[in-house]
Design an enzyme around this catalytic site. Sequence first.
Site, PDB file in Angstrom:
ATOM      1  CB  CYS A 124      -5.138  -1.562  -1.864  1.00  0.00           C
ATOM      2  SG  CYS A 124      -6.467  -0.897  -0.858  1.00  0.00           S
ATOM      3  CB  CYS A 161      -8.602  -5.054  -3.285  1.00  0.00           C
ATOM      4  SG  CYS A 161      -7.494  -3.629  -3.195  1.00  0.00           S
ATOM      5  CG  ASN A 176      -0.432  -0.203   2.529  1.00  0.00           C
ATOM      6  OD1 ASN A 176       0.593  -0.845   2.704  1.00  0.00           O
ATOM      7  ND2 ASN A 176      -1.092   0.351   3.526  1.00  0.00           N
ATOM      8  CD  GLU A 183      -5.218  -6.144  -1.426  1.00  0.00           C
ATOM      9  OE1 GLU A 183      -4.723  -5.004  -1.294  1.00  0.00           O
ATOM     10  OE2 GLU A 183      -5.930  -6.676  -0.562  1.00  0.00           O
ATOM     11  CB  CYS A 238     -10.866  -2.891   0.539  1.00  0.00           C
ATOM     12  SG  CYS A 238     -10.204  -2.335  -1.039  1.00  0.00           S
ATOM     13  CD  GLU A 260      -1.714   4.660   4.511  1.00  0.00           C
ATOM     14  OE1 GLU A 260      -1.263   5.519   5.308  1.00  0.00           O
ATOM     15  OE2 GLU A 260      -2.401   3.689   4.878  1.00  0.00           O
TER      16      GLU A 260
HETATM   17  N1  THU Z   1      -5.202  -1.799   2.518  1.00  0.00           N
HETATM   18  C1  THU Z   1      -4.590  -2.583   1.575  1.00  0.00           C
HETATM   19  O1  THU Z   1      -3.498  -2.270   1.093  1.00  0.00           O
HETATM   20  N2  THU Z   1      -5.237  -3.712   1.191  1.00  0.00           N
HETATM   21  C2  THU Z   1      -6.406  -4.162   1.699  1.00  0.00           C
HETATM   22  O2  THU Z   1      -6.909  -5.161   1.262  1.00  0.00           O
HETATM   23  C3  THU Z   1      -7.046  -3.424   2.792  1.00  0.00           C
HETATM   24  C4  THU Z   1      -6.484  -2.091   3.100  1.00  0.00           C
HETATM   25  C5  THU Z   1      -4.500  -0.586   2.954  1.00  0.00           C
HETATM   26  C6  THU Z   1      -5.105   0.694   2.474  1.00  0.00           C
HETATM   27  C7  THU Z   1      -4.595   1.666   3.508  1.00  0.00           C
HETATM   28  O3  THU Z   1      -3.300   2.118   3.118  1.00  0.00           O
HETATM   29  C8  THU Z   1      -4.455   0.842   4.763  1.00  0.00           C
HETATM   30  O4  THU Z   1      -4.497  -0.512   4.349  1.00  0.00           O
HETATM   31  C9  THU Z   1      -5.551   1.082   5.777  1.00  0.00           C
HETATM   32  O5  THU Z   1      -6.793   0.980   5.220  1.00  0.00           O
END
Ligand code: THU
Length: 132
Positions: free
Chosen positions: A56, A92, A45, A58, A89, A47
């Site tokens: 994310c 994803c 991920n 994925e 999520c 941000e």
């Molecule tokens: N996140 C992912 O990278 N993958 C997921 O399947 C769930 C959430 C990340 C997004 C964000 O940077 C952090 O987790 C918190 O939501």
Amino acid sequence: MSNTPDHALVVAAKTAMENAYAPYSKYQVGAAIRAENGQIYAGCNVENAAYPEGTCAEAGAIAAMIAAGAKQIKDIVIIAVGDVEAAPCGGCRQKINEFAEPDLTIFVVSTAGDTTRYSLGEILPHSFKLEA
Ligand code: THU
């Protein structure tokens, strides 16, 4: 469904997770895919100060797979730091669905040592998919 995640995928996902850029949520996630060509593609991920611009793990792994010319997710492992498992999520799930069959096993691992597995069809039933 296989019972245990592919070890090489776990290692690749963990390596990516350790590079995750998550200063806002402090929740580091890594994902690794094995594609139809046998190669592994990983992502983390990433941000952003403008929160909705974050991506994310994925999404990063899928982008790496597509950039390399592969198109099918044959195996996938998602890993997160701590004891909270990062079930993908909704967005994803849809992204994975674009490049996988409903019987794909999704392994969700925590660094605390827990592993949960889902099939894609189980966590994204009645999905929207167009044949390319
Ligand atoms: N996140 C992912 O990278 N993958 C997921 O399947 C769930 C959430 C990340 C997004 C964000 O940077 C952090 O987790 C918190 O939501």
